[in-house]
Each structure stands twice: as structure tokens, then as C-alpha cells.
Design an enzyme around this catalytic site. Structure first.
Site, PDB file in Angstrom:
ATOM      1  N   SER A  55       0.828  -1.203   0.000  1.00  0.00           N
ATOM      2  CA  SER A  55       0.000   0.000   0.000  1.00  0.00           C
ATOM      3  C   SER A  55       0.865   1.257   0.000  1.00  0.00           C
ATOM      4  CB  SER A  55      -0.959  -0.063   1.197  1.00  0.00           C
ATOM      5  OG  SER A  55      -2.125   0.628   0.883  1.00  0.00           O
TER       6      SER A  55
ATOM      7  N   LYS B  14       4.012   1.986  -2.638  1.00  0.00           N
ATOM      8  CA  LYS B  14       4.392   3.200  -3.384  1.00  0.00           C
ATOM      9  C   LYS B  14       5.869   3.478  -3.077  1.00  0.00           C
ATOM     10  CE  LYS B  14      -0.091   5.181  -1.862  1.00  0.00           C
ATOM     11  NZ  LYS B  14      -1.167   4.668  -2.643  1.00  0.00           N
TER      12      LYS B  14
ATOM     13  N   TRP C 298     -10.211   0.426  -4.513  1.00  0.00           N
ATOM     14  CA  TRP C 298      -9.572   1.713  -4.181  1.00  0.00           C
ATOM     15  C   TRP C 298      -8.180   1.812  -4.822  1.00  0.00           C
ATOM     16  CZ3 TRP C 298     -11.112   6.223  -2.934  1.00  0.00           C
ATOM     17  CH2 TRP C 298     -10.343   7.124  -2.195  1.00  0.00           C
TER      18      TRP C 298
ATOM     19  N   HIS D  58      -7.643  -5.854   0.521  1.00  0.00           N
ATOM     20  CA  HIS D  58      -6.412  -5.082   0.613  1.00  0.00           C
ATOM     21  C   HIS D  58      -5.575  -5.580   1.798  1.00  0.00           C
ATOM     22  CE1 HIS D  58      -4.158  -1.363   0.034  1.00  0.00           C
ATOM     23  NE2 HIS D  58      -4.201  -1.149   1.334  1.00  0.00           N
TER      24      HIS D  58
END
Ligand code: GCU
Length: 396
Positions: free
Chosen positions: A227, A231, A318, A369
Site C-alpha cells: 500500500s 508506493k 480503491w 487489501h
């Protein structure tokens, strides 16, 4: 089966159709800002790659003011050779650094398998969840960082917590490494590093340590993040070519997902919710994704010719799983310059069917997630395959 349930069931089985790249109008990986076509590995390495990296620094993640600081020092706080029932040696390393604004320490935990030929390749997780997920004592065991399984498969399991670099809050860049290294006599520039870049900088300092440890094969280390950590792993891999494998788990917006898809979390939303993650210039692109000089397929392309792996979760809209997959598809031209296969397909796979033949790996895990043991096993399968390792290397 009810009609809706049937549709959902079929959607899991059927390959997902792709939006054509023309529809998204993505910037081309292999076309320079002045319109020249890149046709050789040299032109990529010496020309286009640095150009794309600079665009990401200037407009997205920001510029770190320092690389390896001269003050960097490794303190091996503790070495225990008989950890995990004798399977691993645990080392606790404090990585100390100092700048004009003070000093800081990264607490690195490393498990090195004992029964394996040295030096050993492995994985470093940038942990962005509670510290209990990376318990160095192993009293708490979490699928987020299954160190025992990693060791059992013959890999080094290393990790640190992102808050050692910078707490995940917007404090005007006063604390953490920003406070330590940023100049105080000038105004903060719109391309100054954000918090994601600060965490990525920390993973590079862990790599500095790996290079110093003869038991660790620093030429085969993967950087892993989930998550916001995903990144970070991608940005770290772009900035630091010493990482041979870069792994993004459910990284979504401004991670692996294409901004121009405008699906799931968008640029305006992430900049509003997390104003400290990226540089100030990135805010110019709130609701203006089409004007970005880059898109996230170019971030993945910055790993070429190294290995990169992107994973999504089927219930994680998302993070836009299709946008993450498409970024992998459109990063491939950089690999093809080297005669290497990128992802090797443009058809999104159904859940739990990893694609691992090329230099870009991808899977869509069924579920929410999260970073799970399933994901880790896929990452280790990919490493086994590309690093030519097998279970006998693990001493099992
Ligand atoms: C939020 C944020 C995401 C991020 C995620 C996480 O949902 O919007 O961009 O990836 O947190 O880090 O868990």
C-alpha cells in the site's frame, strides 16, 4: 445461483478485457520529451531513464537532499545465532545518521538462514503497519511479514518500520529525516521530498548495510512494500538501482496504478488525505491527471532491466487492480529494448493465477487489501525462478 452471483463468479473466471492504451493517452515510455524515439539500451540508460526519473522527482515524489550521508554508521546491537529453532541468525542493527538538524536511527531486523550457502539473497520489507507485525522476538507472528517462511525458503528476511524515518503525519516536514537534512535557511521548494521519498531513502540505507554484511547477497535483494509502503518500494527501486527486485503489493494510486484511469483513489483525493506524501508540485495535477508528464507505467519501466513484481487484490477497488495490471503491460517496452520479456501478456489473469515468466511479475490475489502469506509465496516463487534457486538452496 442468482444472476448477480453468477455474474460475479464468471467475472472471476473470465480474463478481463483491456482498455486500449490510446484510450488512456499514456505518455510513451520510449519517446523523449523532445520527441526522439529510444531504440537501444544505452539510449534508455543514459538518456530517457534519467529524464523520466527527473520528471518523477520534480512532479511527484520530490528530491531527496542527500544520498548516503557521510555520518552513516552501523551498530550491530545484537547477534543471536540460534534463532527460529536454529534455522536463523538474528541480527539487530541500528543504522545511525546525522545532519544539520539532528540525528536519527533506523532499527533494522535481519534474519539470515543458517543452513544455506552464504551470501544469501533476500527481501527487505518497509513496514507501514503496527510494529507488532515485525516483532523481532517472534512472540507475535503475522502474515504481513512471515519471517519463518522466508527463512525456510532460504532467503534473508529483513525489515524496518517506516516511522523510524518519518512519522506518517503532516507536520510541515519538521520531524523525521526532513527535519534532520532539510536546509533551514531557504524556503522549502515545490520539488522537495515528501514522506514517501523519505521512507524510500530509509530502504536505501538498509541496502547500505546489506552491502557491508558478507552473509547477505546484496546483488540479489528485493525491496517490498504494501500500500503506502508499496508506493515507497517502487520509488525506492526507481532511485536505487542496487535493488535487483522491486515488489509493490496493493500500492494503488501513485504506486502501480495508472493515474489516467481515474479509477479508485485519484490524485486530488490522495493529495488532500495525505498532503505530506508527495512533493508540492504534485498538487498541480489534482483533477488534471491527463496533464501529468508521466504516468505510473513509466515508474515501473524505471526498474528495467531489473525484476519488478506488482500484486493486486480482487476486492481492492480503491487501488484499481486493472490500472495496476495495465501499468505493468505498458512498462514492457523498456524491457524489450534489452531483449527481455516484460509481463508477456496483455490479458488480465483471474485471481490467484500469478504471471511470472517475464521480468515483470503480476498477480491478482482473491480477497481484500492486505499483504498475506499467499503474496509472499508468490514473490518467493518469482525470485526462485529468476534467481535460479530451489529448495535445496534453503537447506531443507
Ligand atoms: C489509504 C490511501 C492509500 C494507501 C492506503 C494504505 O487508503 O488512500 O493510498 O495505499 O491508505 O497505505 O493502506
Amino acid at each position: 445461483m442468482k444472476p448477480l452471483a453468477l455474474t460475479v463468479f464468471l467475472a472471476f473466471l473470465a480474463p478481463v478485457a483491456l482498455a486500449a492504451p490510446e484510450d488512456l493517452n499514456l505518455p510513451e515510455v520510449l519517446k523523449t520529451l523532445d520527441g526522439k524515439r529510444v531504440t537501444s539500451p544505452e539510449a534508455w540508460r543514459d538518456g530517457r531513464r534519467p529524464e523520466v526519473l527527473e520528471l518523477f522527482r520534480e512532479f511527484v515524489y520530490g528530491r531527496a537532499p542527500v544520498g548516503r550521508p557521510s555520518s552513516l554508521r552501523f551498530e550491530i546491537r545484537d547477534t543471536l545465532e540460534d534463532f527460529m529453532s536454529g534455522d536463523a541468525t538474528r541480527k539487530l542493527i541500528d543504522i545511525h545518521f546525522a545532519g544539520a538538524g539532528g540525528r536519527g536511527t533506523i532499527h533494522l531486523t535481519v534474519f539470515i538462514p543458517n543452513k544455506v550457502k552464504k551470501p544469501v539473497p533476500g527481501f527487505v520489507l518497509i513496514c507501514n503497519r503496527g510494529r507488532e507485525n515485525i516483532d523481532p522476538e517472534r512472540k507475535t507472528i503475522s502474515g504481513f511479514w512471515p519471517a519463518e517462511q522466508i527463512v525456510r525458503r532460504g532467503y534473508v528476511a529483513a525489515t524496518f518500520h517506516n516511522s523510524d524515518l518519518d512519522p506518517d503525519e503532516h507536520d510541515g516536514f519538521k520531524n523525521g529525516v526532513h527535519g534532520i537534512f532539510d536546509r533551514k535557511d531557504t524556503e522549502r521548494s515545490p520539488d522537495a521530498w515528501g514522506t514517501i521519498a523519505a521512507w524510500a531513502w530509509g530502504a536505501s540505507r538498509a541496502m547500505d548495510y546489506f552491502e557491508s554484511d558478507p552473509d547477505i547477497d546484496s546483488s540479489k535483494m528485493a525491496v517490498v512494500g504494501h500500500s503506502r509502503g508499496g508506493k515507497t518500494a517502487l520509488w525506492c527501486g526507481a532511485e536505487d538501482e542496487r535493488f535487483a527486485l522491486v515488489i509493490s503489493n496493493d500500492s494503488g494510486c501513485t504506486g502501480a496504478a495508472l493515474a489516467r484511469r481515474k479509477s479508485g483513489e485519484r490524485v486530488a483525493r490522495i493529495n488532500k488525505g495525505f498532503p505530506h506524501w508527495f512533493c508540492d508540485n504534485y498538487k498541480q495535477f489534482n483533477d488534471r491527471e491527463d496533464e501529468l508528464p508521466v504516468d505510473q507505467h513509466m515508474l515501473i519501466a524505471l526498474m528495467a532491466p531489473r525484476l519488478v513484481y506488482v500484486a493486486s487484490a480482487s476486492e481492492d477497488a480503491w487501488a484499481d487492480p486493472l490500472g495496476e495490471f495495465l501499468a505493468c503491460v505498458h512498462a514492457a517496452p523498456a524491457y524489450e529494448l534489452y531483449g527481455l520479456e516484460g509481463l508477456g501478456t496483455a490479458i488480465m489473469p483471474p485471481p490467484d493465477r500469478p504471471i511470472q515468466a517475464g521480468h515483470i511479475g503480476y498477480h491478482l490475489r482473491k480477497g481484500k487489501h492486505n499483504l498475506t502469506e499467499y503474496d509472499w509465496n508468490c514473490y518467493m516463487d518469482f525470485a526462485d525462478k529468476h534467481w535460479g534457486r530451489n529448495i535445496s538452496d534453503s537447506g531443507q
